[in-house]
Design an enzyme around this catalytic site. Structure first.
Site, PDB file in Angstrom:
ATOM      1  N   HIS A  23      -6.320  -7.721   4.993  1.00 55.17           N
ATOM      2  CA  HIS A  23      -6.721  -6.778   6.040  1.00 55.17           C
ATOM      3  C   HIS A  23      -8.228  -6.934   6.183  1.00 55.17           C
ATOM      4  O   HIS A  23      -8.980  -6.521   5.297  1.00 55.17           O
ATOM      5  CB  HIS A  23      -6.344  -5.347   5.641  1.00 55.17           C
ATOM      6  N   ASN A  59       0.852  -1.205   0.000  1.00 56.30           N
ATOM      7  CA  ASN A  59       0.000   0.000   0.000  1.00 56.30           C
ATOM      8  C   ASN A  59       0.877   1.242   0.000  1.00 56.30           C
ATOM      9  O   ASN A  59       0.753   2.129   0.818  1.00 56.30           O
ATOM     10  CB  ASN A  59      -0.955  -0.002   1.211  1.00 56.30           C
ATOM     11  N   HIS A  91       4.821   6.829  10.039  1.00 58.15           N
ATOM     12  CA  HIS A  91       4.270   8.065   9.469  1.00 58.15           C
ATOM     13  C   HIS A  91       5.110   9.218  10.001  1.00 58.15           C
ATOM     14  O   HIS A  91       5.799   9.075  11.012  1.00 58.15           O
ATOM     15  CB  HIS A  91       2.819   8.270   9.926  1.00 58.15           C
ATOM     16  N   ASP A 139       3.391  -5.162  11.926  1.00 55.49           N
ATOM     17  CA  ASP A 139       2.614  -4.163  11.181  1.00 55.49           C
ATOM     18  C   ASP A 139       3.292  -2.797  11.354  1.00 55.49           C
ATOM     19  O   ASP A 139       2.631  -1.781  11.567  1.00 55.49           O
ATOM     20  CB  ASP A 139       1.147  -4.140  11.636  1.00 55.49           C
TER      21      ASP A 139
END
Ligand SMILES: NC(=O)N[C@@H](CC(=O)O)C(=O)O
Ligand SMILES: [Zn+2]
Ligand SMILES: [Zn+2]
Length: 408
Positions: A169, A92, A281, A277
């Site tokens: 997911h 992603n 950011h 995971d």
């Protein structure tokens, strides 16, 4: 004569043995109780333990247009620092890995830049023809939107089309739209749907970051041999109370009730995979509501600390972060056996340290565990026979290579 001999306490088949590992051309050539001759003999200090190289099956390395969040370099250095020798790269990205050109570009981006070995993925959302063109290690499907926003309109047809194992997911798109706080039912509903599809299609499925007791119960009750699932350290060690105190702990799926967390610990033996995971950011993006928690540099240490508290054993860690990833994803060249890559995670169970994100390699210089004292630390990482991390320092150039499923 071996290139390198690792001499010390080794965890093999669940038992601690005093042994010697002879390494030739980056591979395990011999495991022996008696001394072996090597160009170099690395005596592992007493009190330290050699584990097989740990594998994280869920990592967001970003890069591409999101170099401010993380790069291949910083993300894979963070992996080695945390004791992870192989990372599973998530698709992603920006741009997302949804066509064969971007998949090739991803491959080129990692080549020569990755410090850890890596397994590549492809994102399926209505692009079945493209998915068939690439040979990804695994295929990712989102049942509802997460970071990146892409999700499947028709999960079952995307899953049916996947040329290899799917990691999903599982959060229901409709429930997310109606309830953006993503209550447990968003996950439970999606897991139910995924399991029903898995029952019909009978092909490998891995359910990512399971966070609810009810979701986990559904999976373990159905007990389909081709279905696996992951649990993250943040869902094992934090609850929504922590999120209520600090909005930076926003993550999908969200942190849950204490009862969910307690259920996972109570049924820890049924969890096949632990994966970080790792979702870095920027500070600014986090303040604007981005979901995701970085985890590469804390996950193993948190589990070592739990081991020291008597909650789990080292054998559990190796099973969920080495043996099961290899078995579930069909990785042929990893494992603590003759002829396999000489990857090792060396730990010190007595060392106490305090989590200081400013000392991390990830660009996400924050951690939910900042300031926490942990007992147990990764002190050295060995990748294909080379010491690549020692006492918090990354050593040498990027040596990571792409790992293939089913072949070398
Ligand atoms: N877990 C998250 O909250 N975020 C992940 C995406 C994901 O794993 O769903 C990310 O890429 O930021
Ligand atoms: Zn996810
Ligand atoms: Zn993720």
């Amino acid at each position: 004569m071996y290139d390198l001999v690792l001499k010390g306490k080794l965890l093999k088949d669940g038992k601690l043995i005093e042994g010697n590992i002879g390494i030739l051309d980056g591979r395990i050539s011999r495991i022996s109780r008696s001394d072996l001759r090597g160009e170099e003999v690395l005596q592992i200090d007493r009190g330290r333990i050699v584990l097989p190289g740990l594998i994280d099956v869920h990592v967001h390395l970003r890069d591409f247009r999101q170099k401010s969040k993380e790069t291949i370099r910083t993300g894979t250095m963070a992996a080695l620092h945390g004791g992870i020798t192989t990372v599973f790269d998530m698709p992603n990205t920006d741009p997302p890995i949804t066509n064969s050109e971007t998949f090739e570009f991803r491959q080129a981006t990692l080549r020569g830049k990755s410090y850890a070995d890596y397994f590549l993925s492809f994102l399926i959302a209505g692009n079945c023809e493209e998915a068939k063109k690439v040979q990804a290690g695994f295929y990712k499907i989102f049942m509802g939107a997460s970071t990146g926003g892409i999700y499947s309109e028709d999960f079952e047809s995307d899953y049916a089309c996947a040329p290899g194992i799917v990691s999903v997911h599982a959060e229901d798109a409709r429930i997310i739209r109606e309830k953006p706080e993503r209550p447990p039912e968003a996950e439970v509903r999606a897991i139910k749907e995924a399991l029903e599809a898995a029952e019909r299609l009978k092909k490998p499925l891995n359910i990512c970051h399971v966070s609810t007791a009810d979701g986990m119960k559904l999976i373990t009750k159905k007990n389909l041999p081709w279905v696996s699932f992951e649990v993250t350290p943040h869902h094992l060690f934090l609850t929504r109370k922590d999120y209520e105190r600090n909005p930076l702990f926003k993550v999908y799926p969200p942190l849950r009730r204490e009862s969910d967390r307690a259920f996972m610990w109570k049924n820890f033996s049924k969890i096949p995979l632990i994966a970080s995971d790792h979702a870095p950011h920027t500070q600014e993006d986090k303040e604007n509501g981005a979901a995701g928690i970085p985890g590469l540099e804390t996950e193993v240490a948190l589990l070592l600390d739990a081991t020291n508290r008597g909650m789990i054993s080292l054998k559990d860690i190796v099973e969920k972060m080495h043996t099961n990833p290899i078995r579930i994803f069909g990785i042929r060249n990893k494992g603590l056996e003759i002829g396999k890559d000489a990857d090792f995670t060396i730990i010190d169970m007595k060392e106490e340290w305090v989590v200081k994100p400013e000392e991390f390699y990830t660009k996400a210089r924050w951690s939910p565990w900042e300031g926490k004292k942990l007992r147990g630390k990764v002190v050295m990482t060995v990748l294909r026979g080379s010491v690549v991390m020692e006492e918090d320092e990354i050593i040498g150039k990027p040596r990571g290579v792409k790992i293939n499923a089913g072949k070398g």
